[in-house]
Design a protein around this motif. Sequence first.
Motif, PDB file in Angstrom:
ATOM      1  N   GLY A  21      16.944  22.834  -4.223  1.00  0.00           N
ATOM      2  CA  GLY A  21      15.879  22.330  -5.088  1.00  0.00           C
ATOM      3  C   GLY A  21      15.054  23.453  -5.684  1.00  0.00           C
ATOM      4  O   GLY A  21      14.679  23.421  -6.860  1.00  0.00           O
ATOM      5  N   LEU A  24      17.098  25.137  -8.462  1.00  0.00           N
ATOM      6  CA  LEU A  24      17.046  24.392  -9.728  1.00  0.00           C
ATOM      7  C   LEU A  24      15.713  24.601 -10.438  1.00  0.00           C
ATOM      8  O   LEU A  24      15.675  24.772 -11.667  1.00  0.00           O
ATOM      9  CB  LEU A  24      17.265  22.901  -9.458  1.00  0.00           C
ATOM     10  N   SER A 146      21.918  15.239  -2.633  1.00  0.00           N
ATOM     11  CA  SER A 146      20.898  14.591  -3.469  1.00  0.00           C
ATOM     12  C   SER A 146      19.510  15.133  -3.170  1.00  0.00           C
ATOM     13  O   SER A 146      18.639  15.167  -4.043  1.00  0.00           O
ATOM     14  CB  SER A 146      20.925  13.077  -3.267  1.00  0.00           C
ATOM     15  N   ASN A 149      18.597  17.896  -5.614  1.00  0.00           N
ATOM     16  CA  ASN A 149      18.169  17.453  -6.942  1.00  0.00           C
ATOM     17  C   ASN A 149      16.784  16.826  -6.921  1.00  0.00           C
ATOM     18  O   ASN A 149      15.942  17.129  -7.770  1.00  0.00           O
ATOM     19  CB  ASN A 149      19.189  16.461  -7.508  1.00  0.00           C
ATOM     20  N   ALA A 153      13.231  18.293  -8.661  1.00  0.00           N
ATOM     21  CA  ALA A 153      12.382  17.532  -9.584  1.00  0.00           C
ATOM     22  C   ALA A 153      10.951  17.431  -9.076  1.00  0.00           C
ATOM     23  O   ALA A 153       9.990  17.627  -9.827  1.00  0.00           O
ATOM     24  CB  ALA A 153      12.979  16.134  -9.787  1.00  0.00           C
TER      25      ALA A 153
END
Length: 234
Positions: A21, A24, A146, A149, A153
Amino acid sequence: MSTRLLYRTWVMTLCYGYCFGVELTVDNVLPQYMYDQFHLDLHIAGVLAAIFGMMNLFSRPSGGWISDFMSRKFGMRGRIWALWTTQTLGGLFCLLMGLTSNSLGATMAILVIFSIFCQQSCGLAFGVVPFISKRSTGLVSGFVGSGGNVGGAITQAIFFTYTGLSTPQGFQWMGVMTMAVTTFYLTMYFPMWGGAFKGSKEGVSEEDYYMAEWTPEERAAGLHSASLKFAYES
């Protein structure tokens, strides 16, 4: 999936949100940060920012290698300690990158080290994931993946979008949050192998752990045979 497996799955999912995370989030904010903070040409800013992602070619596989090496030396406890240490160092260097916002050279040096630890922790995480469940390996992997991701965010929203922090401050607090969340890895415990602070439980074998995923009726029908083979080889 049993509660016994759920706790390990959720710990890995939560913590993976602060390795992949974070990766990203950095990929999203770094080019604009380089452009604004150091007044670089847009093309140069993009090239320098891309170094962070390109390090994956080396960093992520090396994390998996470290996990396997530590397992050969210390078993599952070695995998867990290596994962916690590496991801914590990633958080520390994320914090340091936010503190060197007045120097492009220092930022780039720390960025490279930060990227190595951040991406190695992704490889290290998936050195643990397959051992959580044999019956539900795909489901556990999906949940953990998941988490990266979702974590990306949420992290970007908290530290770089809605709180009014400057980008260097965002890196600092993201580093602090990474180190804090990563401590949950230390709660991971496998009764047949142990955990960070406690050895294995006497009398519990790999077969006991993986067979518990199957009902007596399923075992009688032979559905557990693949899990049994995995237990023998793990």
